[in-house]
Write a protein that holds these residues in place. Structure first.
Motif, mmCIF file in Angstrom:
data_model
loop_
_atom_site.group_PDB
_atom_site.id
_atom_site.type_symbol
_atom_site.label_atom_id
_atom_site.label_comp_id
_atom_site.label_asym_id
_atom_site.label_seq_id
_atom_site.Cartn_x
_atom_site.Cartn_y
_atom_site.Cartn_z
ATOM 1 N N SER A 82 32.389 13.443 11.523
ATOM 2 C CA SER A 82 33.397 14.410 12.199
ATOM 3 C C SER A 82 34.632 14.283 11.727
ATOM 4 O O SER A 82 35.252 13.294 11.885
ATOM 5 C CB SER A 82 33.224 14.313 13.617
ATOM 6 O OG SER A 82 31.746 14.417 14.087
ATOM 7 N N GLN A 83 35.300 15.411 11.544
ATOM 8 C CA GLN A 83 36.791 15.438 11.299
ATOM 9 C C GLN A 83 37.605 16.422 12.219
ATOM 10 O O GLN A 83 37.255 17.382 12.730
ATOM 11 C CB GLN A 83 36.731 16.385 10.067
ATOM 12 C CG GLN A 83 36.110 15.413 8.947
ATOM 13 C CD GLN A 83 36.058 16.339 7.672
ATOM 14 O OE1 GLN A 83 36.180 17.360 7.430
ATOM 15 N NE2 GLN A 83 35.378 15.489 6.534
ATOM 16 N N PRO A 84 38.675 15.613 12.863
ATOM 17 C CA PRO A 84 39.501 16.528 13.900
ATOM 18 C C PRO A 84 39.946 17.688 13.196
ATOM 19 O O PRO A 84 40.529 17.711 12.139
ATOM 20 C CB PRO A 84 40.489 15.456 14.261
ATOM 21 C CG PRO A 84 40.408 14.354 13.219
ATOM 22 C CD PRO A 84 39.311 14.365 12.520
ATOM 23 N N ILE A 85 40.091 18.752 14.082
ATOM 24 C CA ILE A 85 40.932 19.909 13.485
ATOM 25 C C ILE A 85 42.241 19.897 13.513
ATOM 26 O O ILE A 85 42.956 20.468 12.434
ATOM 27 C CB ILE A 85 40.393 20.861 14.439
ATOM 28 C CG1 ILE A 85 38.771 21.221 14.556
ATOM 29 C CG2 ILE A 85 41.065 22.443 13.970
ATOM 30 C CD1 ILE A 85 38.558 22.527 15.622
ATOM 31 N N PHE A 86 42.900 19.150 14.512
ATOM 32 C CA PHE A 86 44.334 19.092 14.726
ATOM 33 C C PHE A 86 44.894 17.480 14.816
ATOM 34 O O PHE A 86 43.969 16.627 15.384
ATOM 35 C CB PHE A 86 45.066 19.913 15.496
ATOM 36 C CG PHE A 86 44.782 21.300 15.239
ATOM 37 C CD1 PHE A 86 45.798 22.181 14.621
ATOM 38 C CD2 PHE A 86 43.843 22.069 16.023
ATOM 39 C CE1 PHE A 86 45.668 23.450 14.256
ATOM 40 C CE2 PHE A 86 43.734 23.431 15.833
ATOM 41 C CZ PHE A 86 44.559 24.035 15.008
ATOM 42 N N ASN A 87 45.941 17.221 14.073
ATOM 43 C CA ASN A 87 46.740 16.150 14.678
ATOM 44 C C ASN A 87 47.912 16.851 15.296
ATOM 45 O O ASN A 87 48.898 17.264 14.702
ATOM 46 C CB ASN A 87 47.029 15.368 13.373
ATOM 47 C CG ASN A 87 48.088 13.824 13.706
ATOM 48 O OD1 ASN A 87 49.031 14.126 14.632
ATOM 49 N ND2 ASN A 87 47.909 12.858 13.566
ATOM 50 N N GLU A 88 47.840 16.619 16.558
ATOM 51 C CA GLU A 88 48.737 17.421 17.356
ATOM 52 C C GLU A 88 50.310 17.277 16.971
ATOM 53 O O GLU A 88 51.001 18.068 16.928
ATOM 54 C CB GLU A 88 48.579 17.526 18.855
ATOM 55 C CG GLU A 88 49.832 18.331 19.690
ATOM 56 C CD GLU A 88 49.097 18.555 21.271
ATOM 57 O OE1 GLU A 88 49.901 19.333 21.659
ATOM 58 O OE2 GLU A 88 48.300 17.837 21.691
ATOM 59 N N GLU A 89 50.629 15.976 17.007
ATOM 60 C CA GLU A 89 51.957 15.328 16.776
ATOM 61 C C GLU A 89 52.178 15.878 15.275
ATOM 62 O O GLU A 89 53.615 16.184 15.247
ATOM 63 C CB GLU A 89 51.899 13.827 16.692
ATOM 64 C CG GLU A 89 53.052 13.120 16.215
ATOM 65 C CD GLU A 89 53.309 11.671 16.648
ATOM 66 O OE1 GLU A 89 54.334 11.181 16.087
ATOM 67 O OE2 GLU A 89 52.203 11.069 17.026
ATOM 68 N N GLN A 90 51.437 15.699 14.475
ATOM 69 C CA GLN A 90 51.858 16.427 13.024
ATOM 70 C C GLN A 90 52.008 17.868 13.159
ATOM 71 O O GLN A 90 52.788 18.526 12.568
ATOM 72 C CB GLN A 90 50.785 16.112 11.974
ATOM 73 C CG GLN A 90 51.196 16.385 10.602
ATOM 74 C CD GLN A 90 52.091 15.640 9.970
ATOM 75 O OE1 GLN A 90 52.544 14.339 10.441
ATOM 76 N NE2 GLN A 90 52.876 16.186 8.961
ATOM 77 N N VAL A 147 36.537 18.822 20.623
ATOM 78 C CA VAL A 147 36.916 19.825 21.097
ATOM 79 C C VAL A 147 37.917 19.907 22.101
ATOM 80 O O VAL A 147 38.919 20.614 22.059
ATOM 81 C CB VAL A 147 35.421 20.177 22.068
ATOM 82 C CG1 VAL A 147 35.525 21.532 22.486
ATOM 83 C CG2 VAL A 147 34.253 20.256 21.113
ATOM 84 N N LYS A 148 38.190 18.719 23.056
ATOM 85 C CA LYS A 148 39.221 19.056 24.296
ATOM 86 C C LYS A 148 40.644 19.006 23.467
ATOM 87 O O LYS A 148 41.416 19.687 23.796
ATOM 88 C CB LYS A 148 38.924 17.700 24.985
ATOM 89 C CG LYS A 148 39.679 17.938 26.359
ATOM 90 C CD LYS A 148 39.233 16.590 27.264
ATOM 91 C CE LYS A 148 40.183 16.530 28.435
ATOM 92 N NZ LYS A 148 39.834 15.789 29.661
ATOM 93 N N PRO A 149 40.883 18.050 22.456
ATOM 94 C CA PRO A 149 41.977 18.079 21.754
ATOM 95 C C PRO A 149 42.404 19.500 21.186
ATOM 96 O O PRO A 149 43.638 19.750 21.262
ATOM 97 C CB PRO A 149 42.194 16.875 20.773
ATOM 98 C CG PRO A 149 40.999 16.049 21.212
ATOM 99 C CD PRO A 149 39.996 16.769 21.879
ATOM 100 N N THR A 150 41.644 20.251 20.920
ATOM 101 C CA THR A 150 41.631 21.438 20.197
ATOM 102 C C THR A 150 42.197 22.541 21.301
ATOM 103 O O THR A 150 42.920 23.153 21.100
ATOM 104 C CB THR A 150 40.583 21.706 19.469
ATOM 105 O OG1 THR A 150 40.055 21.027 18.438
ATOM 106 C CG2 THR A 150 40.799 23.458 18.786
ATOM 107 N N LEU A 151 41.390 22.610 22.411
ATOM 108 C CA LEU A 151 41.639 23.448 23.559
ATOM 109 C C LEU A 151 43.136 22.987 24.184
ATOM 110 O O LEU A 151 43.843 23.835 24.473
ATOM 111 C CB LEU A 151 40.789 23.180 24.679
ATOM 112 C CG LEU A 151 38.995 23.709 24.429
ATOM 113 C CD1 LEU A 151 38.234 23.287 25.482
ATOM 114 C CD2 LEU A 151 39.214 25.098 24.258
ATOM 115 N N THR A 152 43.489 21.659 24.217
ATOM 116 C CA THR A 152 44.584 21.247 24.749
ATOM 117 C C THR A 152 46.002 21.600 23.764
ATOM 118 O O THR A 152 46.917 22.122 24.436
ATOM 119 C CB THR A 152 44.741 19.684 24.577
ATOM 120 O OG1 THR A 152 43.621 19.331 25.678
ATOM 121 C CG2 THR A 152 46.206 19.104 25.194
ATOM 122 N N ILE A 153 45.769 21.569 22.463
ATOM 123 C CA ILE A 153 46.800 22.077 21.834
ATOM 124 C C ILE A 153 46.981 23.867 21.855
ATOM 125 O O ILE A 153 48.231 24.328 21.811
ATOM 126 C CB ILE A 153 46.662 21.698 20.126
ATOM 127 C CG1 ILE A 153 47.867 21.859 19.392
ATOM 128 C CG2 ILE A 153 45.671 22.405 19.505
ATOM 129 C CD1 ILE A 153 47.906 21.495 18.022
#
Length: 219
Positions: A82-90, A147-153
């Protein structure tokens, strides 16, 4: 004679301790990718360990050196491929100065690329939809990690627009994020079902999705 000598030298190089160590270190990842391909082709239930071993070019016993059973192999495929969609900090480091409407479009483009084009993300979603009931902890952890980090960003983008007076004061809610992003999941599922229906061009679909969002959140 020269050819025989060269072949012997190549064989000796392949069996050198350093080469063997590198191959051994790479083997679990090779097995995971072979298992991924088998699960895509056959589905979880029909996939056999011997099929994975054959595809990976190893013995069945070798699989069991790294994975206890098919269940553990499946869970590691989902977790490790699985690959994260975003690195929010970046994301914010690179794009914080952009206007909010541009951030929404950039977010959508990235999400669609990940969900509909990236084969690992797309097929792992298929795995979770078809077999997630048998792995509730795996499904829950996948939601929390990806999923949750994507919704959060997305919520943070909406909050930025609210602070700047561009978006409506009630734009950034968890319910709104789910609703506004649901068309991306719909298209992904349509592609997974592969019903030979006439799906819209991806860019046209993303354009329509973007316009729908902006109509709902623009102040």
């Amino acid at each position: 004679m020269a050819e025989i000598k060269n072949a012997s030298s190549a064989a000796a190089a392949d069996n050198a301790p350093g080469v063997r160590a590198r191959r051994k270190a790479q083997r679990p990842q090779e097995i995971l990718h072979a298992a991924f391909d088998e699960f895509v082709e056959r589905g979880y239930t029909a996939t056999r360990i011997e099929d994975v071993a054959k595809r990976a070019g190893v013995t069945k016993g070798t699989i069991y050196l790294y994975f206890q059973n098919k269940e553990e192999l499946f869970q590691d495929v989902v977790r490790k491929l699985s690959q994260p969609i975003f690195n929010e900090e970046q994301f914010w480091l690179e794009h914080q100065s952009r206007p909010c409407d541009q951030l929404v479009r950039l977010f959508l483009d990235t999400v669609y690329e990940h969900m509909t084009v990236n084969p690992y993300s797309r097929e792992i979603l298929r795995f979770l939809i078809s077999d997630g009931r048998s792995f509730p902890e795996l499904t829950a952890s996948h939601y929390d990690e990806f999923v949750k980090p994507t919704l959060t960003i997305f919520e943070h983008i909406l909050e930025k627009g609210m602070r700047e007076g561009v978006f409506r004061a009630d734009a950034a809610t968890s319910q709104m994020s789910y609703i506004l992003l649901s068309p991306a999941l719909t298209l992904t599922i349509d592609k997974l079902l592969d019903c030979q229906t006439d799906l819209p061009e991806l860019n046209d679909y993303v354009n329509a999705h973007y316009e729908m969002i902006m109509r709902n959140i623009r102040k």
